[in-house]
Structures are given as C-alpha cells and as structure tokens.
Enzyme design. Structure first.
Site, mmCIF file in Angstrom:
data_model
loop_
_atom_site.group_PDB
_atom_site.id
_atom_site.type_symbol
_atom_site.label_atom_id
_atom_site.label_comp_id
_atom_site.label_asym_id
_atom_site.label_seq_id
_atom_site.Cartn_x
_atom_site.Cartn_y
_atom_site.Cartn_z
ATOM 1 N N GLU A 1 0.673 -1.164 0.023
ATOM 2 C CA GLU A 1 0.013 -0.140 0.071
ATOM 3 C C GLU A 1 0.924 1.195 -0.088
ATOM 4 O O GLU A 1 0.418 2.449 -0.235
ATOM 5 C CB GLU A 1 -0.822 -0.160 1.119
ATOM 6 C CG GLU A 1 -2.159 -0.957 0.904
ATOM 7 C CD GLU A 1 -2.888 -1.203 2.152
ATOM 8 O OE1 GLU A 1 -2.613 -0.878 3.271
ATOM 9 O OE2 GLU A 1 -4.017 -1.832 2.059
ATOM 10 N N GLU B 1 7.233 -21.747 8.443
ATOM 11 C CA GLU B 1 7.725 -20.674 9.662
ATOM 12 C C GLU B 1 8.709 -21.518 10.498
ATOM 13 O O GLU B 1 9.281 -20.802 11.412
ATOM 14 C CB GLU B 1 6.497 -20.284 10.564
ATOM 15 C CG GLU B 1 5.792 -21.375 11.253
ATOM 16 C CD GLU B 1 4.762 -20.683 12.012
ATOM 17 O OE1 GLU B 1 4.785 -20.812 13.382
ATOM 18 O OE2 GLU B 1 3.655 -20.183 11.633
#
EC number: 4.2.1.126
Length: 265
Positions: free
Chosen positions: A77, A108
């Site tokens: 963004e 992860e």
C-alpha cells in the site's frame, strides 16, 4: 505466552450471533489502549526507519501466516498511497507468495529461510528489517533477525507477548501485549489488529517525515483510477482555491498532485 492463554469467554458454540459479535467487539476495544502504551517503542522504531530511508535504505518485513500477510499488505500500500518506488518497502512471508493465500506446511519453522529470502533482495546495512510475529517465537523471523544483526543491519519487531525470543534479537522491539484471544490462540484477531495498527503508524509516520504528505494530503499518491483522479483534483482545488476544470487541467498537464500544486502557486 499470553496470546495462547485460554479465552475469557466460554461455550462459544452456545452463544447467539449478537452475543458472539458483542464479545469480539468488547475485546477489540482493548487493542488501541495496548498500542498507546507502546508509543515510545514505536517512536524509536520510526526514528530508526526514517534515518535509514533518508540515506537511501529500504524497509523490509518478515513474518509468517497472518503476521507475514500484514507486512505484505502494508508494503503493497505504500507506493499507491505515497508515490514511493515499489521496492522501498518489501514484505516477505514464510513459504513465499503461495503462503499469501494459503498456508504452507512448516514454512515458519525453518530459521534459515528468511535470510535466504532477504539475500534475494540484496539487503544491506543501509536497510531496516522488522520481524512481525504475534507469538514472538517464530523461527523464520528469529533466524532472519539474527542473521541481519550479525551483518550490522538494524532490526525491529512487532510482537504480542512480553520478553519474547523475537524481541531479544531486535534493536527496536515493539511489544503490544494483547492478552487472550476471543477464540483461544487465534492471533488473527486481537493480535493481528494490534499489528496492523502499529504497521499503519510505522509507515504513515515515516512517509510524513520523509515529506510524502503536504498538509494532510497524499500529494504523491498514484493516480491509478477515476476515484483517485477525482480526489487529486479536489486536493488541488482546495489548495489553490481554483475551480474543478482548472484543477483537472493542471493535474493532466503535470501528472501529479504535488507538481500541479507547485505549478499553480
């Protein structure tokens, strides 16, 4: 870990929809207060980030699951909002781009992969690396921060548990301790909301400090659709006190709100 503590709500399956919504809303209201308590830590992280971006560095995020997705969202963004290059803020997630939309098993848990991912972007000591991990114990994030520190790269983090392993390897830790979730252990809820608020503050304050906002307006935003062109014209009208047609002509001629305002002054 407080994020794994049992929920303060019980027998959720017996509650009505209104009761469920009221319960979620009640715990969500605690998040802004928690973030407010971390303002000094957030300030230190912003100042360190501004210093590195001012000298040509970049901001990197690493995370897994919800935390990784939030980092990617924030990074994606920044160009349309502030008109910065796409590579200035980079979000990386354990498991790669596939993990943005669906979970990647055990991604992860590899403490080596984050550094490999960062090397692909040629991270340097001019850059800032922020690890995002609600639990504060994600191996992918810990490993990336450790390797960065060894190479003189400044590190920060956003975690939701106190005294975590992630915070221990961050130069600028931000700890927003959100406590038990409405659904036990579901850190996409309160913890995710807190992380999003901190990310909003980090990049918004940083971009303002870098001169990417004029007054209170996004004068460097990308004019990528009719809505944003209309918003840009209104900014120019407001700033210069001119009619819409004149503002539209200036915007079309100069291609950005900032350039149009400067040309019209």
């Amino acid at each position: 870990m407080t994020t794994e503590s049992p929920s303060n709500f019980h027998d959720l399956e017996t509650l009505s929809t209104r009761e469920l919504l009221a319960g979620i809303n009640s715990v969500d209201q605690t998040v802004p207060q928690v973030v407010a308590g971390a303002l000094p830590q957030i300030e230190a992280l912003v100042e360190a980030t501004v210093a590195r971006l001012q000298r040509g560095g970049r901001l990197f995020y690493i995370g897994a699951g919800t935390s990784g997705r939030l980092g990617i969202l924030d990074a994606s963004e920044c160009p349309p909002t502030f008109g910065v290059p796409a590579g200035l803020v980079v979000g990386l997630i354990a498991g790669g781009d596939t993990a943005i939309r669906q979970a990647v098993e055990n991604a992860e848990d590899d403490p080596r992969q984050a550094w490999l991912d960062l090397q692909a972007h040629h991270i340097t000591a001019d850059d800032m690396l922020v690890g995002i991990a609600a639990s504060g114990r994600t191996p992918y994030v810990i490993g990336g921060l450790e390797q960065a520190r060894l190479r003189g790269i400044a590190t920060g983090c956003i975690v939701c548990n106190p005294a975590s392993a992630v915070a221990a390897v961050a130069d600028f830790p931000v700890e927003v301790v959100t406590g038990p979730e409405f659904v036990t252990g579901s850190t996409r809820l309160k913890a995710g909301t807190a992380q999003k608020l901190v990310l909003n503050m980090l990049t918004t304050a940083t971009m303002i400090r870098l001169g990417r906002v004029k007054g209170n307006k996004m004068v460097d935003m990308q004019l990528s659709n009719h809505k944003l062109v209309d918003r840009g014209e209104k900014m120019i009208m407001d700033e210069l006190g001119i009619p819409q047609a004149e503002a539209a002509a200036l915007l079309q001629q100069h291609g950005s709100v900032r350039a149009a305002i400067e040309a019209g002054q």
